[in-house]
Scaffold this motif. Structure first.
Motif, mmCIF file in Angstrom:
data_model
loop_
_atom_site.group_PDB
_atom_site.id
_atom_site.type_symbol
_atom_site.label_atom_id
_atom_site.label_comp_id
_atom_site.label_asym_id
_atom_site.label_seq_id
_atom_site.Cartn_x
_atom_site.Cartn_y
_atom_site.Cartn_z
ATOM 1 N N ILE A 1 9.376 -0.604 3.323
ATOM 2 C CA ILE A 1 8.277 0.370 3.271
ATOM 3 C C ILE A 1 7.434 0.228 4.539
ATOM 4 C CG2 ILE A 1 6.165 1.024 2.012
ATOM 5 C CD1 ILE A 1 7.646 0.065 -0.561
ATOM 6 N N LEU A 2 7.235 -1.036 4.938
ATOM 7 C CA LEU A 2 6.454 -1.325 6.140
ATOM 8 C C LEU A 2 7.090 -0.689 7.386
ATOM 9 C CD1 LEU A 2 4.071 -3.143 7.185
ATOM 10 C CD2 LEU A 2 5.815 -4.837 7.724
ATOM 11 N N ILE A 3 8.414 -0.766 7.475
ATOM 12 C CA ILE A 3 9.119 -0.181 8.632
ATOM 13 C C ILE A 3 8.835 1.320 8.703
ATOM 14 C CG2 ILE A 3 11.407 0.409 9.558
ATOM 15 C CD1 ILE A 3 12.404 -2.288 8.480
ATOM 16 N N ILE A 4 8.965 1.983 7.549
ATOM 17 C CA ILE A 4 8.797 3.441 7.531
ATOM 18 C C ILE A 4 7.368 3.827 7.882
ATOM 19 C CG2 ILE A 4 8.881 5.492 6.044
ATOM 20 C CD1 ILE A 4 11.134 3.968 4.477
ATOM 21 N N VAL A 5 6.415 3.152 7.252
ATOM 22 C CA VAL A 5 4.999 3.486 7.492
ATOM 23 C C VAL A 5 4.632 3.207 8.952
ATOM 24 C CG1 VAL A 5 2.619 2.906 6.867
ATOM 25 C CG2 VAL A 5 4.360 3.115 5.084
ATOM 26 N N SER A 6 5.057 2.040 9.463
ATOM 27 C CA SER A 6 4.735 1.696 10.860
ATOM 28 C C SER A 6 5.312 2.719 11.814
ATOM 29 C CB SER A 6 5.307 0.320 11.226
ATOM 30 O OG SER A 6 4.858 -0.637 10.326
ATOM 31 N N ALA A 7 6.568 3.123 11.558
ATOM 32 C CA ALA A 7 7.216 4.082 12.458
ATOM 33 C C ALA A 7 6.445 5.391 12.483
ATOM 34 C CB ALA A 7 8.655 4.323 12.012
ATOM 35 N N GLN B 1 8.446 -9.206 -0.741
ATOM 36 C CA GLN B 1 8.349 -8.855 -2.160
ATOM 37 C C GLN B 1 9.120 -7.565 -2.471
ATOM 38 O OE1 GLN B 1 5.908 -9.331 -0.014
ATOM 39 N NE2 GLN B 1 4.078 -10.208 -0.923
ATOM 40 N N VAL B 2 9.562 -7.509 -3.707
ATOM 41 C CA VAL B 2 10.289 -6.313 -4.152
ATOM 42 C C VAL B 2 9.356 -5.481 -5.017
ATOM 43 C CG1 VAL B 2 12.233 -5.496 -5.525
ATOM 44 C CG2 VAL B 2 12.487 -7.506 -4.061
ATOM 45 N N VAL B 3 9.352 -4.185 -4.763
ATOM 46 C CA VAL B 3 8.462 -3.286 -5.503
ATOM 47 C C VAL B 3 9.329 -2.353 -6.348
ATOM 48 C CG1 VAL B 3 6.577 -1.629 -5.250
ATOM 49 C CG2 VAL B 3 7.025 -3.265 -3.430
ATOM 50 N N ASN B 4 8.941 -2.165 -7.604
ATOM 51 C CA ASN B 4 9.661 -1.200 -8.435
ATOM 52 C C ASN B 4 8.866 0.090 -8.550
ATOM 53 O OD1 ASN B 4 12.047 -2.460 -9.187
ATOM 54 N ND2 ASN B 4 10.932 -3.804 -10.584
ATOM 55 N N LEU B 5 9.500 1.188 -8.188
ATOM 56 C CA LEU B 5 8.842 2.499 -8.282
ATOM 57 C C LEU B 5 9.807 3.459 -8.939
ATOM 58 C CD1 LEU B 5 7.086 3.254 -4.854
ATOM 59 C CD2 LEU B 5 6.007 3.132 -7.088
ATOM 60 N N PHE B 6 9.413 4.065 -10.031
ATOM 61 C CA PHE B 6 10.268 5.057 -10.718
ATOM 62 C C PHE B 6 11.679 4.525 -10.948
ATOM 63 C CE2 PHE B 6 7.459 7.358 -7.660
ATOM 64 C CZ PHE B 6 6.511 7.754 -8.594
ATOM 65 N N GLY B 7 11.761 3.254 -11.321
ATOM 66 C CA GLY B 7 13.085 2.686 -11.607
ATOM 67 C C GLY B 7 13.904 2.362 -10.364
ATOM 68 N N LEU B 8 13.292 2.483 -9.192
ATOM 69 C CA LEU B 8 14.022 2.159 -7.960
ATOM 70 C C LEU B 8 13.402 0.908 -7.356
ATOM 71 C CD1 LEU B 8 14.014 5.741 -6.482
ATOM 72 C CD2 LEU B 8 16.007 4.571 -7.380
ATOM 73 N N THR B 9 14.214 0.109 -6.692
ATOM 74 C CA THR B 9 13.658 -1.106 -6.088
ATOM 75 C C THR B 9 13.585 -0.957 -4.574
ATOM 76 O OG1 THR B 9 15.878 -1.990 -6.119
ATOM 77 C CG2 THR B 9 14.410 -2.712 -7.870
#
Length: 287
Positions: free
Chosen positions: A141-147, A127-135
Motif C-alpha cells: 500500500i505504501l508503494i502505491i501511495v508514495s508513487a 503488517q498484513v491488512v485485511n480489507l473486504f476479504g482481501l489481504t
C-alpha cells in the motif's frame, strides 16, 4: 473475483515501481536525449544505500530512504558533470558506451562493497491488512501511495514552478533554452538529480518485497525502457501510464497465463503497441 482484485492490486504495486523508474529515465531522455543505460545501477545503489543505513547505522526506514535519495541524486549529478556533459558534442554512440561503462562500474563496486549475496531489507511496514476479504501488506500500500504522491509532486513541480518550466523548455529545445538565458548546465544537473532520486526511492520501496543484490536493476531497467518506448520517448504521462499498463499486464498474465512468462509480457506488449502505433502511445508533442 477475489484473485482478480488481488492481482489488480499487485499490478498497481509493480506498476508504481516501474512508473517511478521510467519517470526518471524519461526525464533524462526528454531533456538531454541520453538513453541512460546506467539508470538500473542507480536503482540498485538506492536499494543498497537504504539497506546499509538501516542495518549498519540503525537509521529509521524513512530517514534511510531520504539519505539514499540524496546520495543517488548526487551520483546522478556526478554522472552528468563528469561523463555526459563532457560528451555533449561527441557522436551519440559515446553516451551509450559511457552509460554502459558506468553501469558495469557501479555493479562491480556494489559487488565489491556488499558482496554478491541476495540480501533482505527490513521494513517497519510488514503488517498484513485485511480489507473486504482481501489481504494486503502495508508495504505494498505504501508503494502505491508514495508513487502517487511523487507523481503529483513532480507534475506540480514541472507545471507550476519556474524551475520546472525551464526543464520543460529545455526538453523542447536545448539551444533555444540556452538563448533565452536558461542555465542549461544547472537544469541538466537537476534533471539527473531528480532522476537518480526517483530510482533510489523506487528501489527503497520495492526492496522489502523483492531482494537487494547487484543485478537487481537489470530487469527493472529493461522494462523501464520498454515503458518509455511504449509511452512515447520523453513523454511524462506516457511513462506513468505505460508503467501501470505493464504492471497490470504482468500480474494478470502471471495469474491467468503463466508465471513463467510474465517477464516476456513486457516485450510482447511492446511489439503489439509499436505495430499499431509506431511512435508510442503518447508521442512527443503530447506533453
Amino acid at each position: 473475483m477475489e484473485i482478480f482484485v488481488q492481482q489488480l492490486f499487485n499490478g498497481l504495486t509493480i506498476g508504481s515501481v516501474y512508473s517511478m523508474v521510467a519517470l526518471g529515465l524519461t526525464l533524462v531522455y526528454g531533456i538531454l536525449h541520453i538513453p541512460n543505460f546506467a539508470h538500473g545501477a542507480l536503482y540498485m545503489m538506492g536499494g543498497y544505500i537504504t539497506l546499509t543505513m538501516m542495518t549498519k547505522l540503525g537509521f529509521h526506514y524513512w530517514l534511510a530512504i531520504i539519505v539514499s535519495v540524496l546520495a543517488v541524486g548526487f551520483i546522478g549529478v556526478l554522472m552528468e558533470r563528469f561523463v555526459f556533459n563532457l560528451l555533449r558534442d561527441a557522436p551519440p554512440i559515446h553516451d551509450k558506451i559511457a552509460a554502459i561503462g558506468i553501469l558495469l562500474f557501479l555493479e562491480a563496486f556494489a559487488q565489491f562493497v556488499w558482496g554478491a549475496d541476495y540480501q533482505t531489507m527490513p521494513t517497519p511496514y510488514g503488517q498484513v491488512v485485511n480489507l473486504f476479504g482481501l489481504t494486503f501488506t502495508l508495504q505494498r500500500i505504501l508503494i502505491i501511495v508514495s508513487a502517487i504522491i511523487v507523481m503529483i509532486l513532480l507534475y506540480l513541480f514541472l507545471k507550476k514552478t519556474f524551475t520546472g518550466a525551464t526543464i520543460i523548455a529545455m526538453a523542447q529545445n536545448r539551444e533555444g533554452a540556452n538563448l533565452v538565458g536558461i542555465n542549461t548546465n544547472k537544469v541538466a544537473m537537476l534533471t539527473f538529480m531528480i532522476s537518480g532520486g526517483l530510482a533510489a526511492l523506487a528501489a527503497s520501496l520495492a526492496a522489502p518485497i523483492n531482494l537487494v543484490f547487484p543485478g537487481m536493476g537489470h530487469l527493472v531497467i529493461l522494462k523501464a525502457f520498454v515503458i518509455i518506448i511504449l509511452g512515447g520517448m520523453g513523454s511524462i504521462p506516457g511513462a506513468i501510464i505505460g508503467g501501470y499498463i505493464l504492471g497490470f499486464s504482468e500480474s494478470l498474465g502471471a495469474t491467468y497465463i503463466s508465471n513463467d512468462y510474465k517477464d516476456l509480457i513486457a516485450f510482447i506488449l511492446l511489439v503489439i503497441i509499436l505495430t499499431v502505433k509506431p511512435t508510442g502511445l503518447f508521442a512527443k508533442g503530447g506533453h
